[in-house]
Design an enzyme around this catalytic site. Structure first.
Site, PDB file in Angstrom:
ATOM      1  N   LYS A   1      -9.310  46.877 -40.012  1.00 20.20           N
ATOM      2  CA  LYS A   1      -9.476  47.191 -38.585  1.00 20.20           C
ATOM      3  C   LYS A   1      -8.142  47.668 -38.047  1.00 20.20           C
ATOM      4  O   LYS A   1      -7.089  47.345 -38.598  1.00 20.20           O
ATOM      5  CB  LYS A   1      -9.900  45.926 -37.829  1.00 20.20           C
ATOM      6  CG  LYS A   1     -10.511  46.148 -36.463  1.00 20.20           C
ATOM      7  CD  LYS A   1     -11.898  46.744 -36.552  1.00 20.20           C
ATOM      8  CE  LYS A   1     -12.789  46.326 -35.413  1.00 20.20           C
ATOM      9  NZ  LYS A   1     -14.131  45.976 -35.805  1.00 20.20           N
TER      10      LYS A   1
HETATM   11  N1  GLU Z   1     -16.463  48.690 -35.258  1.00 20.04           N
HETATM   12  C1  GLU Z   1     -17.720  48.243 -35.786  1.00 20.04           C
HETATM   13  C2  GLU Z   1     -17.645  46.776 -36.149  1.00 20.04           C
HETATM   14  O1  GLU Z   1     -16.867  46.038 -35.603  1.00 20.04           O
HETATM   15  C3  GLU Z   1     -18.221  49.130 -36.919  1.00 20.04           C
HETATM   16  C4  GLU Z   1     -17.364  49.177 -38.136  1.00 20.04           C
HETATM   17  C5  GLU Z   1     -17.803  50.229 -39.153  1.00 20.04           C
HETATM   18  O2  GLU Z   1     -18.813  50.857 -38.948  1.00 20.04           O
HETATM   19  O3  GLU Z   1     -17.065  50.385 -40.128  1.00 20.04           O
HETATM   20  O4  GLU Z   1     -18.418  46.269 -36.907  1.00 20.04           O
END
Ligand code: GLU
Length: 424
Positions: free
Chosen positions: A109
């Site tokens: 992330k």
């Molecule tokens: N940001 C989203 C989450 O927290 C999607 C992450 C993704 O699709 O890789 O799950």
């Protein structure tokens, strides 16, 4: 919105959840040590020329927690609260999320510390492109695959894909465009990825209703955050006959006992810089009253640490479905569990997003084109299986659903380490 986001405590929160689950299941000590730290943490500072010619320097992050199950995967957020602790916590949640749902991914992330509303489209494009360039080879279609998160969208993903591919050899261009998911449909994006998270939240709520023998029609719900997740979740809840009675975002709280129409509110937000404030079909109420409203279901779909020891006692709903990542802190959760309030934990409840991303990644790898009905059906299947796995594991260990979800996720990672060992 009650922006009580205590940034550094997001990481404390995820570690408390992890340690608790590791104790309950008796996780192998060595694997516990590995998972308690992140594999790598990339922090970049990059200059960007503003429209008026000034140079500004921005801070960006990408934390890669664990990749034992596959490439790192997870969103990028553009928000003033982004820092290394937030990125770390969110990356760790991604590892559990992908493992629980059975996807071949690890957790990552990141984001940029920025309020995007203060910049023009051209500036945002240059910020995004320069951030991508700064991340260099740390991301890639089989290394680490970012996606949308808070305040990022398909357009931003398209700029990332274009920048990443343009800085690589032309012969690998098509492959490198797949460095991100959540792209616009014309650029290899998945039909239905836009609604995947909200659809998954509602799929989880349906699994809960089935388990409890509850009819969702006529049930009153409230939503915090009316971005992608808040809107689509409300949209699918209304399709089931449920009633949206209040919404809160950074611009305030609105309430209508007779129900708020999601499409009308969505149009208002689209014409009002993303804010719900000023919506004419509802009354404005105090932010502090939001979580104590008389309703059946609360759907936090904004930032972390919104339900805490300070307000968990005021809640009247019987279910909290975590559309956001980390909206309930550890102390708040203990109170809710004591009071018998059900919680569908984030790593299950909002996993429709990364599940949609997985199908986008597969579609790109296989040069296929999935239709929307197929995509939603696949999300339904993955999430209902994960719901069942969560409840069964919680029952087996006589624990709460979050801990059950953690244990199911950790068992899969533990097995991988046990089979493959630790190099050298
Ligand atoms: N940001 C989203 C989450 O927290 C999607 C992450 C993704 O699709 O890789 O799950």
């Amino acid at each position: 919105m009650a922006d009580k986001t205590k940034k550094s405590s997001m990481y404390d929160n995820v570690m408390k959840q992890f340690n608790y689950a590791a104790d309950v299941m008796g996780l192998d000590k060595g694997i516990r040590k590995i998972l308690a730290s992140t594999n790598s943490e990339i922090s970049v500072h990059f200059p960007v020329k503003m429209d008026d010619g000034r140079i500004e320097v921005f801070n960006g992050y990408r934390v890669q927690h664990n990749n034992s199950l596959g490439p790192y995967k997870g969103g990028l957020r553009f928000h003033p609260t982004v820092d290394i602790d937030v990125a770390r916590a969110l990356a760790i949640w991604m590892t559990w999320k992908s493992s629980l749902v059975g996807l071949p991914y690890g957790g990552g992330k990141g984001g940029v510390t920025i309020d995007p509303s203060l910049y023009s489209m051209n500036e945002l494009e240059r910020i995004t492109r320069r951030f991508t360039y700064s991340l260099g080879e740390n991301i890639g279609p089989d290394v680490d695959i970012p996606a949308p998160d808070v305040n990022t969208n398909p357009q931003i993903m398209a700029w990332i894909a274009d920048t990443f591919a343009s800085t690589k050899s032309p012969s690998t261009r098509m492959l490198n465009l797949h460095v991100v998911t959540g792209k616009p449909v014309g650029s290899g994006g998945l039909k239905g990825r836009d609604r995947a998270t909200g659809y998954g939240v509602v799929a989880s709520i349906k699994s809960w209703a089935k388990l409890k023998g509850i009819d969702l029609s006529g049930k009153k719900f409230i939503v915090q955050g009316f971005g992608n997740v808040g809107f689509w979740t409300s949209h699918f809840m209304l399709e089931l006959g449920a009633k949206l009675i209040a919404v809160q975002d950074a611009s305030g709280t609105i309430f209508n006992e007779n129900g708020i129409d999601t499409e009308t509110l969505h149009n208002h937000v689209g014409n009002n810089k993303g804010n719900i404030a000023g919506f004419s079909d509802a009354e404005k109420i105090d932010n502090g009253k939001f979580f104590s409203l008389d309703c059946d279901i609360i759907i936090p779909a904004a930032l972390g640490n919104q339900i805490t020891g300070a307000n968990a006692n005021d809640i009247k709903a019987s279910l909290i479905a975590e559309g956001a990542n980390g909206p309930i802190d550890y102390d708040g959760e203990r109170i809710l569990l004591d009071r018998g309030i059900d919680i569908i934990p984030d790593i299950l409840c909002n996993a429709g997003g990364v599940t949609g991303s997985y199908y986008e990644w597969l579609q790109n790898k296989r040069s296929e084109d999935y239709n929307i009905a197929t995509v939603l059906k696949m999300i339904d299947e993955k999430l209902s299986e994960a719901f069942e796995r969560t409840v069964n594991t919680a029952n087996k260990y006589n624990t709460d659903w979050r801990t059950g979800a953690y244990i199911a996720a950790l068992e899969r990672i533990e097995q991988t380490y046990m089979e493959r060992g630790v190099f050298p």
